[in-house]
Motif scaffolding. Structure first.
Motif: not given
Length: 226
Positions: A207-226
């Motif tokens: 959430r902090y990264a998104r607030g600063l408009y940083k490129a963010t990628r989230i990797i779920a437990p199954d390996g997919s990108l959220i």
């Protein structure tokens, strides 16, 4: 919007697209003749450099404006963006196999895209579990590892700390996570679940990264990108 150097303008577009669901960086020449986009500023600039270079080859050296902008971009990329900085925030539990597999693939993509531009820095929080596993992977890639150790030592990873080339002072979890976000170009998050949680250091960092408009990628437990 940022006029980073005479010749082109860069901005972050929050509007999602099929390619960039969480927004993207957009760069355009001041005459409006050439533009490009990317997940990170460096990616957008690299694409614009290639577009200008191709235009220069097709149109000839008499197009001085194209040549000057291309030269300015190349110098700016090599000077200001030589070091590409990747940060991670991860669960203290061990990452799932699919998360590790995706991490390796992402690291390969980052290395392929940015190794020729300069060294790659890997910023991590020195905790057991995900931080430790990802730091080992980064070490195998030969990246420059930067440690942001926590003030508390209950989940501290001595291995991740010892593998680091740069060791920052210990800070409380919240401020340590914010430092990682501030110092990187891109954040990779590896939460223990797919549902966002309020009392979670990993999701708080996202959430902090998104607030600063940083490129963010989230990797779920199954390996997919959220």
């Amino acid at each position: 919007m940022l006029n980073v150097t005479p010749g082109f303008i860069m901005k972050y577009d929050l509007n999602p697209s099929k390619v960039y669901p969480h927004g993207y960086w957009y760069v355009v020449t001041t005459d409006g003749g050439y533009d490009a986009d990317g997940l990170t500023p460096l990616e957008a600039l690299a694409k614009l450099v290639e577009a200008l270079h191709e235009a220069l080859l097709k149109k000839g050296s008499e197009h001085r404006l194209t040549w000057l902008i291309s030269l300015s971009l190349r110098r700016w990329c090599r000077g200001c963006l030589m070091t590409y900085r990747v940060g991670v925030t991860a669960t203290r539990e061990s990452l799932r196999f699919n998360q590790i597999a995706t991490a390796v693939q992402l690291f390969r993509n980052i290395a392929f895209a940015h190794d020729l531009d300069g060294p790659i820095e890997f910023h991590q929080g020195c905790c057991v579990g995900g931080d430790e596993q990802l730091t080992i992977i980064a070490a195998t890639f030969g990246w420059r590892i930067v440690a942001h150790p926590p003030e508390k030592t209950d989940y501290f990873s001595q291995l991740a700390y010892d593998l680091s080339h740069v060791k920052n002072v210990r800070k409380p979890y919240l401020y340590r996570n914010q430092d990682i976000v501030k110092e990187v170009d891109e954040l990779l998050a590896f939460p223990k679940g797919v549902k966002e949680e309020m009392r979670s250091g990993t999701w708080s960092t996202v959430r902090y990264a998104r607030g600063l408009y940083k490129a963010t990628r989230i990797i779920a437990p199954d390996g997919s990108l959220i």
